[in-house]
Write an enzyme that holds these catalytic residues in place. Structure first.
Site, PDB file in Angstrom:
ATOM      1  N   GLU A 139     -19.485  -2.606  40.904  1.00  0.00           N
ATOM      2  CA  GLU A 139     -20.676  -2.737  42.277  1.00  0.00           C
ATOM      3  C   GLU A 139     -21.262  -0.962  41.394  1.00  0.00           C
ATOM      4  O   GLU A 139     -20.639  -0.402  41.458  1.00  0.00           O
ATOM      5  CB  GLU A 139     -20.932  -3.286  43.527  1.00  0.00           C
ATOM      6  CG  GLU A 139     -22.477  -2.520  43.828  1.00  0.00           C
ATOM      7  CD  GLU A 139     -22.744  -3.247  45.404  1.00  0.00           C
ATOM      8  OE1 GLU A 139     -21.243  -3.446  46.051  1.00  0.00           O
ATOM      9  OE2 GLU A 139     -23.447  -2.963  45.892  1.00  0.00           O
ATOM     10  N   GLY A 186     -16.881   4.806  49.534  1.00  0.00           N
ATOM     11  CA  GLY A 186     -15.741   5.040  50.890  1.00  0.00           C
ATOM     12  C   GLY A 186     -15.265   3.572  50.314  1.00  0.00           C
ATOM     13  O   GLY A 186     -13.902   3.611  50.211  1.00  0.00           O
ATOM     14  N   ALA A 187     -15.450   2.359  50.033  1.00  0.00           N
ATOM     15  CA  ALA A 187     -14.926   1.524  49.959  1.00  0.00           C
ATOM     16  C   ALA A 187     -15.998   0.285  49.281  1.00  0.00           C
ATOM     17  O   ALA A 187     -16.965   0.658  49.287  1.00  0.00           O
ATOM     18  CB  ALA A 187     -14.037   0.602  50.295  1.00  0.00           C
ATOM     19  N   MET A 188     -15.031  -0.394  48.700  1.00  0.00           N
ATOM     20  CA  MET A 188     -15.863  -1.854  48.241  1.00  0.00           C
ATOM     21  C   MET A 188     -15.132  -3.290  48.878  1.00  0.00           C
ATOM     22  O   MET A 188     -14.049  -3.699  48.954  1.00  0.00           O
ATOM     23  CB  MET A 188     -15.744  -1.766  46.462  1.00  0.00           C
ATOM     24  CG  MET A 188     -16.244  -3.057  45.485  1.00  0.00           C
ATOM     25  SD  MET A 188     -18.212  -2.838  46.004  1.00  0.00           S
ATOM     26  CE  MET A 188     -18.894  -4.511  45.670  1.00  0.00           C
ATOM     27  N   GLU A 189     -16.798  -3.899  48.462  1.00  0.00           N
ATOM     28  CA  GLU A 189     -15.897  -5.357  49.360  1.00  0.00           C
ATOM     29  C   GLU A 189     -15.749  -6.846  48.126  1.00  0.00           C
ATOM     30  O   GLU A 189     -15.845  -7.788  48.619  1.00  0.00           O
ATOM     31  CB  GLU A 189     -17.105  -5.710  49.717  1.00  0.00           C
ATOM     32  CG  GLU A 189     -18.259  -6.196  49.029  1.00  0.00           C
ATOM     33  CD  GLU A 189     -19.583  -4.969  49.175  1.00  0.00           C
ATOM     34  OE1 GLU A 189     -18.960  -4.023  49.388  1.00  0.00           O
ATOM     35  OE2 GLU A 189     -20.487  -5.984  48.636  1.00  0.00           O
ATOM     36  N   HIS A 199     -17.050  -2.918  57.966  1.00  0.00           N
ATOM     37  CA  HIS A 199     -18.097  -3.052  56.729  1.00  0.00           C
ATOM     38  C   HIS A 199     -17.425  -4.130  55.942  1.00  0.00           C
ATOM     39  O   HIS A 199     -17.984  -5.133  55.454  1.00  0.00           O
ATOM     40  CB  HIS A 199     -18.598  -2.333  56.680  1.00  0.00           C
ATOM     41  CG  HIS A 199     -19.741  -1.695  55.528  1.00  0.00           C
ATOM     42  ND1 HIS A 199     -20.835  -0.705  56.195  1.00  0.00           N
ATOM     43  CD2 HIS A 199     -19.056  -1.631  54.502  1.00  0.00           C
ATOM     44  CE1 HIS A 199     -22.125  -1.374  54.585  1.00  0.00           C
ATOM     45  NE2 HIS A 199     -20.356  -2.061  53.686  1.00  0.00           N
ATOM     46  N   GLU A 200     -16.504  -3.719  55.373  1.00  0.00           N
ATOM     47  CA  GLU A 200     -16.515  -4.473  53.831  1.00  0.00           C
ATOM     48  C   GLU A 200     -15.573  -5.820  54.025  1.00  0.00           C
ATOM     49  O   GLU A 200     -16.325  -6.640  53.711  1.00  0.00           O
ATOM     50  CB  GLU A 200     -15.128  -3.761  53.152  1.00  0.00           C
ATOM     51  CG  GLU A 200     -15.086  -2.306  52.713  1.00  0.00           C
ATOM     52  CD  GLU A 200     -16.409  -1.294  52.432  1.00  0.00           C
ATOM     53  OE1 GLU A 200     -17.279  -2.680  51.161  1.00  0.00           O
ATOM     54  OE2 GLU A 200     -16.801  -0.239  52.663  1.00  0.00           O
ATOM     55  N   HIS A 245     -18.881  -7.525  54.625  1.00  0.00           N
ATOM     56  CA  HIS A 245     -19.345  -8.263  53.921  1.00  0.00           C
ATOM     57  C   HIS A 245     -19.319  -9.893  52.968  1.00  0.00           C
ATOM     58  O   HIS A 245     -20.074  -9.669  52.211  1.00  0.00           O
ATOM     59  CB  HIS A 245     -19.202  -6.946  52.892  1.00  0.00           C
ATOM     60  CG  HIS A 245     -20.193  -5.994  52.309  1.00  0.00           C
ATOM     61  ND1 HIS A 245     -21.502  -6.209  52.915  1.00  0.00           N
ATOM     62  CD2 HIS A 245     -19.945  -5.062  52.570  1.00  0.00           C
ATOM     63  CE1 HIS A 245     -22.106  -5.213  52.033  1.00  0.00           C
ATOM     64  NE2 HIS A 245     -21.644  -3.831  52.050  1.00  0.00           N
ATOM     65  N   GLU A 273     -26.847  -3.996  52.366  1.00  0.00           N
ATOM     66  CA  GLU A 273     -26.129  -3.060  52.983  1.00  0.00           C
ATOM     67  C   GLU A 273     -26.323  -2.594  54.296  1.00  0.00           C
ATOM     68  O   GLU A 273     -25.791  -2.038  55.849  1.00  0.00           O
ATOM     69  CB  GLU A 273     -26.718  -2.354  52.376  1.00  0.00           C
ATOM     70  CG  GLU A 273     -25.529  -2.262  51.091  1.00  0.00           C
ATOM     71  CD  GLU A 273     -23.903  -2.554  50.777  1.00  0.00           C
ATOM     72  OE1 GLU A 273     -23.327  -1.219  52.410  1.00  0.00           O
ATOM     73  OE2 GLU A 273     -23.302  -2.712  49.919  1.00  0.00           O
TER      74      GLU A 273
HETATM   75  N1  TRP Z   1     -21.145  -2.158  48.108  1.00  0.00           N
HETATM   76  C1  TRP Z   1     -19.956  -0.210  48.788  1.00  0.00           C
HETATM   77  C2  TRP Z   1     -20.252  -0.585  50.088  1.00  0.00           C
HETATM   78  O1  TRP Z   1     -21.087  -0.209  51.105  1.00  0.00           O
HETATM   79  C3  TRP Z   1     -20.056   0.401  48.458  1.00  0.00           C
HETATM   80  C4  TRP Z   1     -20.825   0.881  46.692  1.00  0.00           C
HETATM   81  C5  TRP Z   1     -21.209   0.466  45.958  1.00  0.00           C
HETATM   82  C6  TRP Z   1     -19.609   1.211  46.220  1.00  0.00           C
HETATM   83  N2  TRP Z   1     -22.090   1.076  44.764  1.00  0.00           N
HETATM   84  C7  TRP Z   1     -20.025   1.495  44.594  1.00  0.00           C
HETATM   85  C8  TRP Z   1     -18.029   1.878  45.604  1.00  0.00           C
HETATM   86  C9  TRP Z   1     -19.766   1.936  43.500  1.00  0.00           C
HETATM   87  C10 TRP Z   1     -17.567   2.533  44.812  1.00  0.00           C
HETATM   88  C11 TRP Z   1     -18.431   2.914  43.864  1.00  0.00           C
HETATM   89  O2  TRP Z   1     -19.522  -1.165  51.120  1.00  0.00           O
HETATM   90 ZN    ZN Z   2     -21.636  -1.880  52.293  1.00  0.00          ZN
END
Ligand code: TRP
Ligand code: ZN
Length: 902
Positions: free
Chosen positions: A126, A265-268, A301-302, A305, A324
């Site tokens: 993402e 922070g993190a990715m779902e 949060h993740e 998602h 988001e």
């Molecule tokens: N979708 C992720 C969240 O909000 C965040 C996210 C978007 C992200 N782009 C990213 C994380 C690029 C790392 C790198 O939970």
């Molecule tokens: Zn998110």
């Protein structure tokens, strides 16, 4: 090197993709230097697409090895290939396409696409990272079922991807192979793989319907004893989504993987969340109370998602707030429910208020300035140059407020019915923000026949923070109080660029209000024909409206925007005495906090004005008295008191200045902190002694709140330079059994203590934690934001062997913290701070444009500063703007900043 040419993408230009890609098979031969990816796509031209529609596949930094259609090499005259796309023409209506390509993970410093961190492979797709892995329709509305094969040498024993593990083999050449299949169609931004040497902790739980699911948390070998809290948080999140929203985990297996190099922070990613290690690893010795809370929130949060983002995803990136804003709202509610769990109703209300206050503090410090500056955009932007620049406080935090207003308007049950309807309509689809509001509206219209959310939808179209002016007209003879609300929202940022023709319209604002009598007692609110209430929810849908309250016995004091019922700025001319009354008596804990903050804001702004004019600073006795009342109020729990007594941040205060003068603000805040320390010395000392948390560490809100208040007391005692304070701080530093207390003591020593003791403590802390990167990040941050740290000191810290710009956490800990949270250090009239910023933006841009663009935003609001700072800031922006080889990420930020004049 050539600066990238900016291309603006508009929401109105959305076109559906002409092909469906129902199936994707990916085979990876993983090698850090050169990884081969074999992608097999089944494509079907859509019925309404023209027969000659080309297949446009995005790609970046890839090398093409071979291209076949239906098993045969595809002739060179039927495709074109450039830096950003592979375009095939003359395709049959349905076909199988085989693309073999190569990418270079070890050389990838952007941390987008496939990259190497700590010797392991990770992905981040993402928003537009998948195109760095293979050529594909890199947009969220193309959804496919993925089958993934991973092959690697024995150096990478753990091989993970989305969904379920089908099989693992040892290949004839000795390498390992793993096959994964994700049963749910997904956009490519949710693809992930992880390969390497990792340890894990796991548990199996039953979902509400009785299905067993395997939950796993992966991290670097040696960190297995720090993943307990994350795994427990994951179980809590799973339970919470079942009980509050009736949403179950839909996979047999759900994995979280910690990585040290990560942009956010993190990715779902579906079934395979990838996390910044800072949001996974915790133990009492190395993580603070805030870290524990942050981990639980981000895990939540993740996880959330999976339904709001993955099962129902975005049609295009303009709809980002669809997932988001909604998911931030959900994680905020999760945290509030966790904080209030097992408490009696009064304590639960206070615990929830603490979370609400913290979220509003964030919104005001990060989103309000954004809405008042060059990057102002609606929560659903109309255009962008680089989507990576739109993962903003507006899309996330204001987006969550817009969801919360719908929750307020529909009520908890109505909102839940709206969510159910949303999933009934859109499960498995890629949809728009408007689709979400329409689902909520179907419930709202049932609740209120004849009404709709058409005026509410303006929140999605308009940028800027609306102002609501309140006036009260009390008629003693009639015992009536007439309340008038009038809203206005001048065009902001982008809207100014849109030209004179642009007209804004007033949005639908839920405005919660209470009235207090002159003794501070709650007055029951009676609107004509209604039941008496403590709080009235006024729905302001026009520019100006009036409400008449009956049986009001005396001139009331209004308690406004209770619970922060809308992301607006309230304008009302309370006297200081009225604010003190609200601060002492308001039954709404949010509004009570707000009254104290307004008093403190007035006080600091007055002190800053004295400082600017060279007059001596003097604190107001009534203000000190209001603070004493809060500090010694036995009915308030410690965590709430810590928030009530916190001085507003410089960022929030800056929004209230005609021309922003950071050194004057910092001096005023410093003065007041010390003055409060002197005036309330005995009370702070009692709070320090009375809020110790002996025994085993717990991150629960009770003990965390006591630590917050106790450490605030320590900072005031130290700032005042009181006898014995230094010894208290030193003793706490020497004996602390948890990171919260250790860091608070170190901060007190560094900011307010004897320089030699501070230097020794910093050295001792470093020596003890040098092998723990997350703790060393804290060490850098503490120094980056310390009162005495100037540009020269930050440069010296950059020369420390532990510093590197390549690790985003480390860069954020030092460079970002200095540029964004040390206003006194950055905003120096000789421009030395801005020269440092320029150098760091350019250095980062060569490595990681997403991260560089975030640093670039430190000077967004340059045109609102005092004249002496404006010119050097503008010059620094121009210098960056003129640099050859700038990324489009940074280019968009600095160009918009330079265009903007407040
Ligand atoms: N979708 C992720 C969240 O909000 C965040 C996210 C978007 C992200 N782009 C990213 C994380 C690029 C790392 C790198 O939970
Ligand atoms: Zn998110």
């Amino acid at each position: 090197m050539r600066t990238e040419t900016p291309v603006t993408v508009y929401r109105k230009d959305y076109q559906p993709y002409p092909y469906a890609i129902p199936e994707v098979a990916l085979a990876f031969d993983l090698d850090p230097e050169s990884t081969q990816v074999h992608s097999t796509l089944r494509i079907e031209r859509k019925a309404d697409a023209p027969a000659d529609a080309p297949l446009v596949l995005d790609g970046a930094e890839l090398e093409l090895v071979s291209l076949q259609v239906d098993g045969k090499p595809w002739p060179a005259d039927r495709y074109t290939l450039d830096d950003s796309a592979l375009i095939l023409s003359g395709l049959p209506g349905a076909a199988t396409i085989d693309i073999v390509s190569r990418c270079r993970p070890a050389a990838n410093s952007t941390l987008m696409g496939l990259y190497v961190s700590g010797g392991n492979f990770f992905t981040q797709c993402e928003a537009e990272g998948f195109r760095r892995i293979t050529w594909f329709a890199d947009r969220p509305d193309v959804m496919s079922r993925y089958r993934v094969t991973l092959r690697a040498t024995a150096d990478y024993p753990v091989l993970l991807s989305n969904g379920n593990l089908l099989a693992t083999h040892t290949l004839p050449d000795g390498r390992q192979e793993a096959q994964w299949e994700d049963p749910f169609p997904k956009p490519c931004y949710l693809f992930a793989l992880v390969a390497g040497r990792l340890t894990h902790r796991e548990t199996t739980v039953q979902t509400a319907s009785g299905r067993p699911v395997l939950l796993q948390v992966y991290s670097d070998p040696g960190s297995e004893d720090r993943t307990e809290w994350a795994l427990e948080s994951l179980v809590r999140a799973l339970r919470w989504d079942e009980s509050r929203f009736g949403l179950e985990l839909d996979l047999d297996r759900f994995m979280v993987v910690a990585v040290r190099d990560f942009n956010m922070g993190a990715m779902e990613n579906k079934g395979l969340n990838i996390f910044n290690a800072a949001y996974v690893l915790a133990d009492p010795h190395t993580a603070t109370d805030a870290n524990y809370e942050g981990i639980e929130a981000v895990i939540g949060h993740e996880y959330f998602h999976n339904w709001t983002g993955n099962r129902v995803t975005c049609r295009d990136w303009f709809q980002l707030s669809l997932k988001e804003g909604l998911t931030v709202f959900r994680d905020q509610e999760f945290t509030a429910d966790m904080m209030a769990r097992d408490l009696d109703p009064a304590a639960a209300a206070s615990a929830r208020a603490v979370k609400r206050i913290d979220d509003v503090v964030t919104l005001r410090a990060a989103q309000y300035p954004e809405d008042a500056g060059p990057m102002a955009h609606p929560i659903r932007p109309e255009s962008y140059q680089e989507i990576g620049n739109f993962y903003t406080a507006t899309v996330y935090e204001k987006g969550a407020e817009v969801i919360r207003m719908q929750h307020t308007l529909l009520g908890a049950e109505g909102f839940r019915a709206g969510m159910d309807e949303y999933f009934r309509r859109h499960d498995g689809q890629a949809v728009t923000c408007d689709d979400f509001v329409a689902a909520m509206e179907s419930v709202y219209a049932r609740q209120h026949p004849g009404r709709d959310l058409s005026v509410f939808r303006r929140w999605y179209r308009q940028a800027g923070t609306p102002r609501v002016a309140v006036s009260l007209d009390y008629d003693a003879a009639a015992r009536q109080c007439t309340v008038t609300l009038a809203q206005r929202c001048p065009p902001a940022g982008v809207e100014k660029r849109a030209g004179d023709g642009y007209v804004k319209a007033p949005p639908h604002i839920p405005f919660a209000l209470g009235l207090l009598d002159p003794q501070g007692r709650a007055l029951p609110l009676r609107l004509a024909g209604g039941q008496p209430q403590d709080t009235a929810l006024l729905e302001l849908t026009q520019e100006s409206q009036q409400w008449v309250f009956h049986d009001v016995p005396a001139q009331p004091v209004p308690s406004l925007l209770r619970g922060f019922s809308a992301p607006v700025i309230v304008e009302y001319n309370w006297s200081d005495a009225e604010l003190a009354l609200l601060s002492a008596h308001d039954t709404d804990p949010f509004a009570r906090w707000e009254a104290g903050q307004e008093l403190a804001t007035r006080q600091i702004l007055a002190l800053a004005a004295s400082q600017q004019s060279g007059a001596p600073m003097q604190a107001d006795a009534a203000f000190i008295q209001a603070w004493r009342a809060l500090l010694t109020d036995p009915t308030l729990d410690a965590g709430y008191r810590a928030r009530a007594l916190a001085l507003p941040s410089e960022k929030t205060l800056a929004e209230r200045m005609q021309a922003i003068d950071p050194p004057a603000l910092a001096a005023a805040r410093d003065f007041l902190r010390a003055e409060l320390g002197r005036e309330l010395a005995a009370e702070w000392r009692a709070a320090f002694d009375g809020n110790q948390t002996p025994g085993a560490y717990s991150p629960a809100p009770g003990p965390a709140g006591r630590r917050a208040l106790k450490n605030q007391a320590l900072s005031h005692l130290m700032a005042a330079g009181l006898d014995g304070a230094q010894a208290l701080a030193q003793a706490q530093f020497d004996q602390a059994g948890n990171m919260t207390d250790s860091l608070a003591a170190l901060s007190a020593l560094v900011n307010h203590g004897q320089p030699q003791a501070a230097a020794q403590a910093l050295q001792a802390f470093y020596t003890r934690w040098q092998d723990d990167p997350l703790v060393i990040d804290k060490w850098f941050t503490l120094q980056a934001t310390a009162r005495g740290t100037d540009v020269e000191a930050v440069r010296a810290l950059m020369a420390h062997p532990a510093f590197t710009l390549r690790n985003p956490n480390r860069a954020r800990a030092l460079v970002f913290q200095f540029c964004l949270n040390n206003a006194r250090g950055l905003h120096r009239a000789d421009g030395a701070g801005y020269a440092y910023w320029t150098e760091q933006v350019l250095a980062l841009d060569a490595l990681n444009p997403e991260i560089a663009a975030r640093l670039a935003r430190a000077l967004d609001n340059w045109s609102r500063f005092v004249p002496a700072l404006r010119a050097p800031m503008q010059a620094a922006l121009q210098q960056v703007r003129g640099h050859a080889g700038l990324s489009r990420n940074v280019l968009e930020i600095v160009s918009k900043a330079l265009e903007f004049a407040a």
